[in-house]
Design a protein around this motif. Structure first.
Motif, PDB file in Angstrom:
ATOM      1  N   GLU A   1      26.310  21.719 -23.400  1.00 31.06           N
ATOM      2  CA  GLU A   1      26.460  20.202 -22.879  1.00 31.06           C
ATOM      3  C   GLU A   1      27.960  19.720 -22.709  1.00 31.06           C
ATOM      4  OE1 GLU A   1      25.138  15.635 -24.149  1.00 31.06           O
ATOM      5  OE2 GLU A   1      24.667  17.582 -25.465  1.00 31.06           O
ATOM      6  N   GLY A   2      28.106  19.396 -21.324  1.00 27.95           N
ATOM      7  CA  GLY A   2      29.562  18.949 -20.880  1.00 27.95           C
ATOM      8  C   GLY A   2      30.438  19.828 -20.301  1.00 27.95           C
ATOM      9  N   ALA A   3      29.709  21.256 -20.229  1.00 28.24           N
ATOM     10  CA  ALA A   3      30.759  22.135 -19.371  1.00 28.24           C
ATOM     11  C   ALA A   3      30.774  21.730 -17.990  1.00 28.24           C
ATOM     12  CB  ALA A   3      29.943  23.460 -19.667  1.00 28.24           C
TER      13      ALA A   3
ATOM     14  N   ARG B   1      41.389  15.863 -11.650  1.00 28.78           N
ATOM     15  CA  ARG B   1      42.768  15.882 -12.272  1.00 28.78           C
ATOM     16  C   ARG B   1      43.848  16.926 -11.679  1.00 28.78           C
ATOM     17  NH1 ARG B   1      43.792  12.968 -16.940  1.00 28.78           N
ATOM     18  NH2 ARG B   1      45.944  13.328 -16.342  1.00 28.78           N
ATOM     19  N   GLY B   2      43.467  17.795 -10.936  1.00 31.89           N
ATOM     20  CA  GLY B   2      44.424  18.893 -10.250  1.00 31.89           C
ATOM     21  C   GLY B   2      45.068  19.662 -11.429  1.00 31.89           C
ATOM     22  N   ILE B   3      44.274  19.884 -12.460  1.00 29.45           N
ATOM     23  CA  ILE B   3      44.932  20.605 -13.510  1.00 29.45           C
ATOM     24  C   ILE B   3      44.393  22.310 -13.352  1.00 29.45           C
ATOM     25  CG2 ILE B   3      44.985  21.323 -15.966  1.00 29.45           C
ATOM     26  CD1 ILE B   3      44.087  18.236 -16.160  1.00 29.45           C
ATOM     27  N   PRO B   4      45.439  23.133 -13.108  1.00 31.20           N
ATOM     28  CA  PRO B   4      44.821  24.529 -12.864  1.00 31.20           C
ATOM     29  C   PRO B   4      44.409  25.170 -14.073  1.00 31.20           C
ATOM     30  CG  PRO B   4      47.137  23.986 -12.556  1.00 31.20           C
ATOM     31  CD  PRO B   4      46.857  22.778 -13.023  1.00 31.20           C
ATOM     32  N   TYR B   5      43.249  26.067 -13.788  1.00 31.13           N
ATOM     33  CA  TYR B   5      42.555  26.491 -15.030  1.00 31.13           C
ATOM     34  C   TYR B   5      42.038  27.963 -14.519  1.00 31.13           C
ATOM     35  CZ  TYR B   5      38.361  24.946 -12.479  1.00 31.13           C
ATOM     36  OH  TYR B   5      37.298  24.746 -11.583  1.00 31.13           O
TER      37      TYR B   5
ATOM     38  N   ILE C   1      34.405  21.044 -16.010  1.00 29.98           N
ATOM     39  CA  ILE C   1      35.053  21.524 -14.740  1.00 29.98           C
ATOM     40  C   ILE C   1      35.484  20.399 -13.729  1.00 29.98           C
ATOM     41  CG2 ILE C   1      34.946  23.376 -13.073  1.00 29.98           C
ATOM     42  CD1 ILE C   1      35.543  24.304 -16.008  1.00 29.98           C
ATOM     43  N   LEU C   2      34.511  19.593 -13.600  1.00 35.00           N
ATOM     44  CA  LEU C   2      34.781  18.441 -12.640  1.00 35.00           C
ATOM     45  C   LEU C   2      36.021  17.568 -12.981  1.00 35.00           C
ATOM     46  CD1 LEU C   2      30.880  17.394 -11.979  1.00 35.00           C
ATOM     47  CD2 LEU C   2      32.556  18.536 -10.639  1.00 35.00           C
ATOM     48  N   LEU C   3      36.308  17.303 -14.225  1.00 34.51           N
ATOM     49  CA  LEU C   3      37.627  16.697 -14.721  1.00 34.51           C
ATOM     50  C   LEU C   3      38.638  17.360 -14.319  1.00 34.51           C
ATOM     51  CD1 LEU C   3      38.780  14.430 -16.337  1.00 34.51           C
ATOM     52  CD2 LEU C   3      38.689  16.082 -18.422  1.00 34.51           C
ATOM     53  N   LEU C   4      38.612  18.578 -14.610  1.00 31.95           N
ATOM     54  CA  LEU C   4      39.949  19.472 -14.466  1.00 31.95           C
ATOM     55  C   LEU C   4      40.024  19.599 -12.688  1.00 31.95           C
ATOM     56  CD1 LEU C   4      39.372  22.428 -16.868  1.00 31.95           C
ATOM     57  CD2 LEU C   4      40.832  20.655 -16.991  1.00 31.95           C
TER      58      LEU C   4
ATOM     59  N   ILE D   1      27.404  25.134 -13.882  1.00 35.03           N
ATOM     60  CA  ILE D   1      28.722  24.998 -14.212  1.00 35.03           C
ATOM     61  C   ILE D   1      29.622  25.388 -12.759  1.00 35.03           C
ATOM     62  CG2 ILE D   1      30.843  25.899 -15.315  1.00 35.03           C
ATOM     63  CD1 ILE D   1      28.784  26.690 -17.486  1.00 35.03           C
ATOM     64  N   PRO D   2      30.336  24.613 -12.130  1.00 45.23           N
ATOM     65  CA  PRO D   2      30.836  24.530 -10.876  1.00 45.23           C
ATOM     66  C   PRO D   2      32.072  25.924 -10.946  1.00 45.23           C
ATOM     67  CG  PRO D   2      31.045  22.478 -11.334  1.00 45.23           C
ATOM     68  CD  PRO D   2      30.531  23.153 -12.707  1.00 45.23           C
ATOM     69  N   ALA D   3      31.893  26.928 -10.025  1.00 43.39           N
ATOM     70  CA  ALA D   3      32.912  28.153  -9.973  1.00 43.39           C
ATOM     71  C   ALA D   3      32.949  28.655  -8.836  1.00 43.39           C
ATOM     72  CB  ALA D   3      32.369  28.958 -11.400  1.00 43.39           C
ATOM     73  N   VAL D   4      34.084  29.423  -8.308  1.00 47.42           N
ATOM     74  CA  VAL D   4      34.115  30.061  -7.377  1.00 47.42           C
ATOM     75  C   VAL D   4      34.971  31.585  -8.032  1.00 47.42           C
ATOM     76  CG1 VAL D   4      34.458  28.317  -5.681  1.00 47.42           C
ATOM     77  CG2 VAL D   4      36.302  29.112  -6.870  1.00 47.42           C
ATOM     78  N   PRO D   5      34.524  32.520  -7.096  1.00 46.92           N
ATOM     79  CA  PRO D   5      35.324  33.831  -7.730  1.00 46.92           C
ATOM     80  C   PRO D   5      37.012  33.878  -7.970  1.00 46.92           C
ATOM     81  CG  PRO D   5      33.891  34.298  -6.014  1.00 46.92           C
ATOM     82  CD  PRO D   5      34.010  32.845  -5.977  1.00 46.92           C
ATOM     83  N   SER D   6      37.505  32.929  -7.324  1.00 45.69           N
ATOM     84  CA  SER D   6      38.857  32.870  -7.537  1.00 45.69           C
ATOM     85  C   SER D   6      39.158  32.127  -8.984  1.00 45.69           C
ATOM     86  CB  SER D   6      39.558  32.219  -6.374  1.00 45.69           C
ATOM     87  OG  SER D   6      39.313  30.876  -6.316  1.00 45.69           O
ATOM     88  N   ASP D   7      38.188  31.382  -9.553  1.00 45.88           N
ATOM     89  CA  ASP D   7      38.566  30.983 -10.898  1.00 45.88           C
ATOM     90  C   ASP D   7      38.481  31.826 -11.950  1.00 45.88           C
ATOM     91  OD1 ASP D   7      38.477  28.307  -9.695  1.00 45.88           O
ATOM     92  OD2 ASP D   7      36.178  27.967  -9.871  1.00 45.88           O
TER      93      ASP D   7
END
Length: 271
Positions: free
Chosen positions: A26-28, A38-42, A32-35, A65-71
């Motif tokens: 819960e909250g994952a 806010r433009g915080i690299p991760y 990721i949407l928050l990061l 959970i939002p993700a792309v391969p470059s993450d």
């Protein structure tokens, strides 16, 4: 009380931190949407050497959970980069699955069956005795031995199964040589992730649920760390695990909601 380091980048563990099995914690998704907002690299930093970044991202998206391969930064990618930095275009004998083989090729390394410059080993659920014997022979003949990750056991639907570290125990015992370990708790995987983010260790935070791997790797790399009590570590065993691991995180939070609050307080947005 020490002033917490600014949070200019995050190295985030996956299993036990963002999901359990095939279920999102819960909250994952909101984390990721928050990061992103806010433009915080991760980066998602994983000891998994069998899956490509594309496969990892696809799995995360299926869970919501939002993700792309470059993450994604895998131990296979870090192992390939480590060898390529030492010897560009090196000949490599690989004991591993498609994720490792793809990472080695993408780093410009040549996969070979004889006279390798390096032996690189990860988890290989189809490894034969003959292939392991070849790996031992090459190591004994002088090829440096690189291990993607030291995990001895991996969780499965039926309990635990042998991991890359169990195969490594055989190769190490038979060859008489210790490998260079890339994955957590080694700093090498974290250093590779930091280089990709272009964030100094002093301004990066490692987020994970395991003191022995995530927190120890953050400490080894010179990063701040934040333990979330969502997986391997929980409210009941946290202090015992930290004592056994011999390292402590900079902060401990009970869940991802509290983690997001701390990010809001510590993060420095990148414009």
């Amino acid at each position: 009380m020490a002033i917490p380091a600014p949070m200019r980048g995050l190295l985030i563990d996956l299993d036990g931190t963002l999901y359990h099995g095939n279920t999102m914690i819960e909250g994952a998704d909101e984390l990721i949407l928050l990061l992103r907002e806010r433009g915080i690299p991760y980066l998602f930093v994983t000891n998994n050497s069998t899956a490509s970044p594309e496969t990892v991202a696809e799995r995360l998206n299926r869970m919501g959970i939002p993700a792309v391969p470059s993450d994604v930064c895998t131990s296979a990618q870090a192992a390939a980069a480590y060898v390529a930095d030492l010897r560009p275009g090196a000949r490599v004998f690989a004991v591993g699955e498609s994720g490792l083989q793809e990472a080695l090729r993408n780093a410009g390394l040549e996969l070979v069956e004889e006279r390798p410059d390096y032996v690189v080993q990860g988890l290989d659920r189809g490894a034969t005795y003959a292939r392991l014997a070849d790996a031992v022979r090459f190591i004994r003949e002088g090829a440096p031995y690189v291990l993607t990750n030291p995990d001895v056991l991996l969780p499965s639907d039926g309990g635990f199964v042998p991991g890359a570290g169990s195969i490594a125990a055989l190769l190490e015992r038979a060859s008489g040589q210790q490998p260079t370990v890339i994955g957590k708790p080694s700093a090498i995987l974290m250093d590779a992730a930091l280089a990709r983010l272009d964030v100094p260790a002093a301004h990066a935070w490692v987020v994970g649920d395991n003191p022995f791997t995530d927190i120890a790797a953050g400490y080894a790399a010179g990063c701040s760390s934040l333990l979330v009590l969502t997986g391997f570590a929980n409210a009941d065993n946290c202090e015992t695990l930290l004592e056994q691991a011999g390292c402590r995180p900079d902060e401990i939070v009970p869940d991802l909601r509290r983690l997001m609050e701390r990010i809001e307080a510590l993060a420095v947005a990148v414009s």
